[in-house]
Design an enzyme around this catalytic site. Sequence first.
Site, PDB file in Angstrom:
ATOM      1  N   HIS A 244       0.819  -1.215   0.000  1.00  0.00           N
ATOM      2  CA  HIS A 244       0.000   0.000   0.000  1.00  0.00           C
ATOM      3  C   HIS A 244       0.859   1.274   0.000  1.00  0.00           C
ATOM      4  O   HIS A 244       1.098   1.884  -1.031  1.00  0.00           O
ATOM      5  CB  HIS A 244      -0.937   0.003   1.210  1.00  0.00           C
ATOM      6  CG  HIS A 244      -1.972  -1.082   1.165  1.00  0.00           C
ATOM      7  ND1 HIS A 244      -2.803  -1.286   0.109  1.00  0.00           N
ATOM      8  CD2 HIS A 244      -2.301  -2.042   2.081  1.00  0.00           C
ATOM      9  CE1 HIS A 244      -3.615  -2.307   0.342  1.00  0.00           C
ATOM     10  NE2 HIS A 244      -3.320  -2.790   1.540  1.00  0.00           N
TER      11      HIS A 244
HETATM   12  C1  BDR Z   1      -4.087   1.869   4.016  1.00  0.00           C
HETATM   13  O1  BDR Z   1      -4.670   1.727   5.315  1.00  0.00           O
HETATM   14  C2  BDR Z   1      -3.673   1.534   6.281  1.00  0.00           C
HETATM   15  O2  BDR Z   1      -3.936   0.366   7.034  1.00  0.00           O
HETATM   16  C3  BDR Z   1      -2.371   1.380   5.561  1.00  0.00           C
HETATM   17  O3  BDR Z   1      -1.323   1.996   6.277  1.00  0.00           O
HETATM   18  C4  BDR Z   1      -2.604   2.047   4.233  1.00  0.00           C
HETATM   19  O4  BDR Z   1      -2.302   3.423   4.287  1.00  0.00           O
HETATM   20  C5  BDR Z   1      -4.463   0.687   3.165  1.00  0.00           C
HETATM   21  O5  BDR Z   1      -5.852   0.612   3.031  1.00  0.00           O
END
Ligand code: BDR
Length: 323
Positions: A244
Site C-alpha cells: 500500500h
Molecule cells: C491503508 O490503510 C492503512 O492500514 C495502511 O497503512 C494504508 O495506508 C491501506 O488501506
Amino acid sequence: MVTKIILDTDPGIDDAMAIIFAEASPDIELMAVTTVFGNATIENSTRNALYLKQKYKLKADVAQGADKPLSRAPVGATTVVHGEKGLGTVEAPELLEVEADSRPAYQYIIDALTAEPGEITLVAVGPLTNLALALAAKPEIVDLVKEVVVMGGAFGENGHRGNVSPYAEANIYDDPHAADRVFSADWPVAIIGLDVTEESFFSSEYLDQLRDDAGQVGQFIWDVSRYYLKFYCERVGLEGCHVHDPSAIAYVINPQLFTMRRGPVRVVTEGPAAGYTIQKFEQRKYMHDQWKEGGSQLVGVKVQSESLLDLYRRTIIDFSQKL
Ligand code: BDR
Ligand code: CA
C-alpha cells in the site's frame, strides 16, 4: 531530479516501510513527516515516526497532526492489522531523544508550502484530515503545492473495491469528509488506491530475501512485517502483504510505473457506502453533476508490479550499505 516531499502518515507497518523507502531513495528529499490518527492513536503514530527519525537519523522534521476525523465518529486504531501500538510486535521506546516540531501538522504544511512555492510534493498515506485542515486554514495552498500524491480509495479497477467495508478503503473510511475536500479541491492530485496497491505483493519469500540482503534495515522491515503477515495469512488468506503506502513513494520516484486515468473524484460521506471513491472519467454532460467543480485528478488503474518490487528492493539494499 530530486523531489522534496512532506509525508503525511499514520505509522503503521506499511507506513514505516514507506518512510524508510522515501529516506532511502536518492530521488526524494524527505523534508518532514507529519502524523495523523489512523492505524494507531495520534500519540502512538507520532512516537513511531519519532522512533524512525531517531533510528535512521532522519533530517526530516516530525510534526504531530489530527487526533480525530473532521466530522464522522472516530473508527478507532486499526490494531487488528498494525498491532496495539502501530508497529506490530516492534515497540518504540517510551523515551526518545528527538522531539516533534511545536506546530500542528496542518500549520507545518502551510508554512512549508508558503516558504517554497511550487517546490514541495505532499504525499499522504493516512486519513486526509491534516490536508483538509490545511486547505481550510489557507485555501491558497492549492497554488503553492507541486503535487499531492495520496494512497487511498478504491475505484473497482482490477476487481478491487473496499478493504474495510464493501466499498471503502481504510484511509478514506477514517475521514470521508476530509477526503472529499482534498479530492475536489483544485490542485493536482494523483491517487494510488487499492486498484493498484492490491496488485503488488511483498511475498513472505521477498521479505525473507530483503532481510538477508539489506542488513539491519532489511531486518527491521522483516521484524515489523511479522504481525502484518499474520493478519494477511489469517484474515485475507495470503502468504505476504499488499504494497500500500510504499506504492505512493514509488509513484513519486517513477510515475511511469503506473497507468493513470484522469477525471474528477468525489467521496461518499454518509451511509453504508461512506468512504466510497467515485471518479467521473467520461466527457458526457449531465443536468445534475457535482463532479464538475474543482480539480480533475489522476487515478492509478494499472501498475508494473515487478518493476515496483525491484525498485523497492534495490533502494533498500543500497541504503543499507550506507548505514
Ligand atoms: C491503508 O490503510 C492503512 O492500514 C495502511 O497503512 C494504508 O495506508 C491501506 O488501506
Ligand atoms: Ca497508512
